[in-house]
Motif scaffolding. Structure first.
Motif, mmCIF file in Angstrom:
data_model
loop_
_atom_site.group_PDB
_atom_site.id
_atom_site.type_symbol
_atom_site.label_atom_id
_atom_site.label_comp_id
_atom_site.label_asym_id
_atom_site.label_seq_id
_atom_site.Cartn_x
_atom_site.Cartn_y
_atom_site.Cartn_z
ATOM 1 N N ILE A 44 0.797 -1.168 -0.024
ATOM 2 C CA ILE A 44 0.026 -0.007 -0.021
ATOM 3 C C ILE A 44 0.861 1.285 -0.153
ATOM 4 N N ALA A 45 0.527 2.076 -0.982
ATOM 5 C CA ALA A 45 1.453 3.253 -0.874
ATOM 6 C C ALA A 45 0.445 4.414 -0.254
ATOM 7 N N LEU A 46 0.905 4.731 0.885
ATOM 8 C CA LEU A 46 -0.048 5.471 1.844
ATOM 9 C C LEU A 46 0.410 6.895 1.735
ATOM 10 N N LEU A 49 -8.114 9.355 7.558
ATOM 11 C CA LEU A 49 -8.945 8.273 7.795
ATOM 12 C C LEU A 49 -10.393 8.787 8.233
ATOM 13 N N LEU A 50 -11.324 8.117 7.802
ATOM 14 C CA LEU A 50 -12.628 8.587 7.979
ATOM 15 C C LEU A 50 -13.070 7.448 9.086
ATOM 16 N N VAL A 51 -13.425 7.720 10.105
ATOM 17 C CA VAL A 51 -14.036 6.910 11.415
ATOM 18 C C VAL A 51 -15.449 7.161 11.450
ATOM 19 N N ILE A 52 -16.271 6.106 10.805
ATOM 20 C CA ILE A 52 -17.499 6.470 10.481
ATOM 21 C C ILE A 52 -18.393 6.026 11.704
ATOM 22 N N ASP A 53 -19.265 6.825 12.153
ATOM 23 C CA ASP A 53 -20.246 6.522 13.131
ATOM 24 C C ASP A 53 -20.268 5.504 14.373
ATOM 25 N N VAL A 54 -18.800 5.450 14.832
ATOM 26 C CA VAL A 54 -18.682 4.554 15.947
ATOM 27 C C VAL A 54 -19.271 5.133 17.212
ATOM 28 N N VAL A 106 -8.984 6.545 3.763
ATOM 29 C CA VAL A 106 -9.235 5.282 4.513
ATOM 30 C C VAL A 106 -10.542 5.336 5.092
ATOM 31 N N VAL A 107 -11.262 4.301 4.635
ATOM 32 C CA VAL A 107 -12.772 4.590 5.371
ATOM 33 C C VAL A 107 -13.219 3.185 6.284
ATOM 34 N N ALA A 108 -13.366 3.529 7.641
ATOM 35 C CA ALA A 108 -13.661 2.440 8.645
ATOM 36 C C ALA A 108 -14.885 2.871 9.309
ATOM 37 N N GLY A 109 -15.285 2.146 10.047
ATOM 38 C CA GLY A 109 -16.553 2.205 11.151
ATOM 39 C C GLY A 109 -17.580 1.297 11.074
ATOM 40 N N LEU A 142 -9.434 3.266 0.095
ATOM 41 C CA LEU A 142 -8.922 2.197 1.047
ATOM 42 C C LEU A 142 -9.866 1.930 1.677
ATOM 43 N N LEU A 143 -10.342 0.535 1.887
ATOM 44 C CA LEU A 143 -11.322 0.145 2.868
ATOM 45 C C LEU A 143 -10.791 -1.142 3.728
#
Length: 200
Positions: A6-8, A14-19, A119-122, A144-145
């Protein structure tokens, strides 16, 4: 570069969604998958903050009566997110699935910041996470997920059809990568990319 590399970007967001605490209410949501999600999200937040990359927190404000309504205790971020508050670059509040339809405007902030990699997480994998990733892909961002930094719940559909949370997460992975919206990766890959960049 190998398939797993991964070329970061130095400014990868970093999107931290609805935690939010409301998602802990099993009587409301039903069975979930991936009990490791919260630990992986925390590890990503730590890595992003440690390497000076921007973290965007997204919070859902549902209508009254929901466990995610602003007047409900479930609206609050889960404790591990709250413990990492204060260093986020942006806090977005939304009432729909996509983080791009919230306040303040995520797209405007990303454009002003010159950020092109997300980067989408949550939570939930197949709802707000997938919707945000799809829209980001349509808007031309590199997405990136980390699937293992998300979770969802069993869901019933039409005609008696129902899918488990694990099946829904697998469908999201296929939809996003197979459809060209995002690259599905693991938390470990992203942490390795952060460490490699820091070492360099």
């Amino acid at each position: 570069m190998t398939e797993n590399t991964i070329a970061l970007a130095a400014d990868s967001a970093l999107l931290v969604i609805d935690v939010q605490k409301g998602f802990d209410d099993a009587s409301f949501w039903g069975p979930r998958d991936n009990p490791a999600a919260e630990g992986n999200i925390a590890a990503l937040m730590d890595a992003w903050q440690r390497t000076g990359r921007p973290v965007v927190l997204v919070r859902h404000a549902s209508r009254p009566g929901s466990v995610l309504a602003p007047d409900h205790p479930g609206h609050a971020f889960k404790d591990f997110v709250e413990e990492r508050r204060g260093q986020e670059a942006l806090l977005v509040t939304k009432t729909v699935n996509s983080a791009f339809y919230g306040t303040p405007d995520l797209g405007d902030w990303l454009t002003a910041s010159g950020i092109r990699q997300l980067v989408v997480a949550g939570i939930q994998t197949n709802m707000c996470v997938e919707t945000t990733a799809r829209m980001a892909g349509n808007l031309g961002y590199e997405v990136l997920l980390p699937l293992d930094a998300t979770h969802t719940f069993d869901l019933a559909g039409p005609g008696g059809l129902s899918l488990t949370a694990r099946e829904l997460a697998a469908a999201t992975a296929v939809n996003l990568q197979g459809g060209g919206f995002a690259r599905v990766v693991s938390t470990a890959q992203l942490l390795d990319a952060c460490a490699s960049r820091a070492a360099a």
